[in-house]
Design a protein around this motif. Structure first.
Motif, PDB file in Angstrom:
ATOM      1  N   GLU A 273     -15.548  -0.592   4.269  1.00  0.00           N
ATOM      2  CA  GLU A 273     -15.874  -0.457   2.856  1.00  0.00           C
ATOM      3  C   GLU A 273     -16.080   0.997   2.426  1.00  0.00           C
ATOM      4  O   GLU A 273     -16.044   1.305   1.228  1.00  0.00           O
TER       5      GLU A 273
ATOM      6  N   THR B  67      -6.775   3.061  -1.966  1.00  0.00           N
ATOM      7  CA  THR B  67      -8.017   2.764  -1.247  1.00  0.00           C
ATOM      8  C   THR B  67      -8.161   1.270  -1.009  1.00  0.00           C
ATOM      9  O   THR B  67      -8.488   0.830   0.099  1.00  0.00           O
ATOM     10  N   ARG B  68      -7.916   0.469  -2.047  1.00  0.00           N
ATOM     11  CA  ARG B  68      -7.974  -0.989  -1.878  1.00  0.00           C
ATOM     12  C   ARG B  68      -6.969  -1.452  -0.829  1.00  0.00           C
ATOM     13  O   ARG B  68      -7.270  -2.323  -0.007  1.00  0.00           O
TER      14      ARG B  68
ATOM     15  N   ARG C 131      -8.118  -0.564   2.757  1.00  0.00           N
ATOM     16  CA  ARG C 131      -9.206  -1.452   3.181  1.00  0.00           C
ATOM     17  C   ARG C 131      -8.671  -2.843   3.531  1.00  0.00           C
ATOM     18  O   ARG C 131      -9.169  -3.492   4.463  1.00  0.00           O
ATOM     19  N   ALA C 132      -7.637  -3.280   2.813  1.00  0.00           N
ATOM     20  CA  ALA C 132      -7.062  -4.597   3.086  1.00  0.00           C
ATOM     21  C   ALA C 132      -6.369  -4.644   4.444  1.00  0.00           C
ATOM     22  O   ALA C 132      -6.441  -5.649   5.155  1.00  0.00           O
TER      23      ALA C 132
ATOM     24  N   THR D 148       0.831  -1.204   0.000  1.00  0.00           N
ATOM     25  CA  THR D 148       0.000   0.000   0.000  1.00  0.00           C
ATOM     26  C   THR D 148       0.863   1.249   0.000  1.00  0.00           C
ATOM     27  O   THR D 148       0.540   2.245  -0.661  1.00  0.00           O
TER      28      THR D 148
ATOM     29  N   GLU E  94      -7.218   4.536  -6.490  1.00  0.00           N
ATOM     30  CA  GLU E  94      -7.939   3.271  -6.364  1.00  0.00           C
ATOM     31  C   GLU E  94      -7.082   2.215  -5.665  1.00  0.00           C
ATOM     32  O   GLU E  94      -7.564   1.500  -4.778  1.00  0.00           O
ATOM     33  N   SER E  95      -5.812   2.134  -6.030  1.00  0.00           N
ATOM     34  CA  SER E  95      -4.922   1.156  -5.396  1.00  0.00           C
ATOM     35  C   SER E  95      -4.702   1.481  -3.929  1.00  0.00           C
ATOM     36  O   SER E  95      -4.667   0.580  -3.081  1.00  0.00           O
TER      37      SER E  95
END
Length: 295
Positions: A205, A179-180, A183-184, A169, A176-177
């Protein structure tokens, strides 16, 4: 200039600061408290605190570089002193004689910088899950805590994957990356995410990240030698299980400032306003009430 006639009316507001649009959101009733979220680059919404809105008028800052606030010309322009300058622009715009300031995580760095740069401006300062310094020791401790996360949650494959996801991260190059990635790794920011997954999953989420503010090449933050200059009444809140800004750093803040109190949330990680909302809100309500009477 403001795009609304009453700068403290409930809802969303915009003000132009040095030609850049700064958005903020007003909710609640009572003494005014500005709220600066962390990250940098994380959307302000994660820090929404309904329990406090029943006692304080919360002015949630939407940091520049995120959401509908303006963008700065270069990633390296997103510095702590820049955030503090925009924060002061909002304080000036509100025009109220007494304000409190709450900073969470990286927002706590901004709050410390603001308190040092503008002595006498604040009625009280809330430093929430933050630290007076970063640097090699700070990050080594955070990464070490994260690497031990799988030991705390054996049998959880998701926990075992988080340390590697954290490093990935940090290297992400688009919103987008990022944010993903956040969240991970978000379960690491809670004392025990999986024990309350049904409650915390919607929060997870909804979190969003913008990459540009994360890319600032800024020297380590360190105001340890200046903490004694903060004369503002201060409340320091730490989560006992916070892997990144744990109690060690909170106690350092408390011991370095001359007019502070320290509250430890025993069942929280980095998100005490969600994990222990009643204890979190109670500490701040008591503090702002007493600091307001002193002021």
């Amino acid at each position: 200039m403001s795009f609304a006639s009453d700068p403290l009316a409930p809802g969303t507001h915009s003000v132009s600061i040095d030609g850049t649009v700064q958005r903020y959101h007003v909710a609640g009733t009572g003494p005014v408290c500005l709220v600066h979220s962390g990250g940098p680059g994380i959307g302000w919404e994660y820090l929404r605190m309904p329990a406090l809105e029943r006692h304080l008028t919360l002015v949630y800052v939407e940091p520049i570089g995120t959401g509908e606030s303006g963008r700065l010309p270069r990633p390296q322009d997103y510095r702590i002193d820049t955030y503090a300058r925009f924060l002061h622009g909002i304080v000036d715009h509100l025009g109220v004689p007494e304000v409190f300031l709450l900073g969470h995580s990286h927002g706590g760095f901004v709050a410390q910088r603001y308190a040092l740069d503008h002595p006498g401006t604040l009625s009280g300062l809330v430093l929430y899950d933050t630290s007076p310094c970063t640097g090699e020791e700070f990050w080594n401790e955070a990464v070490g805590n994260l690497d031990r996360l799988p030991e705390r949650h054996p049998g959880r494959p998701e926990a075992a994957a988080i340390p590697a996801a954290f490093r990935q991260t940090l290297a992400a190059t688009d919103d987008e990356s990022c944010t993903r990635g956040l969240r991970a790794i978000l379960p690491a920011y809670f004392a025990d995410y999986w024990a309350h997954e049904s409650e915390f999953a919607p929060f997870r989420e909804a979190v969003r990240v913008w990459v540009d503010p994360m890319r600032a090449d800024e020297p380590p933050f360190d105001v340890r030698d200046r903490l004694g200059d903060i004369a503002t009444p201060t409340l320091v809140i730490s989560g006992a299980h916070d892997f990144i800004c744990g109690p060690r750093w909170g106690r350092m803040l408390h011991q370095g400032t001359s007019h502070s109190r320290f509250v430890l949330l025993h069942d929280s990680g980095h998100m005490g306003h969600i994990e222990e909302p009643t204890a979190f809100a109670s500490a701040i309500i008591t503090f702002t009430s007493e600091a307001g009477r002193t002021a």
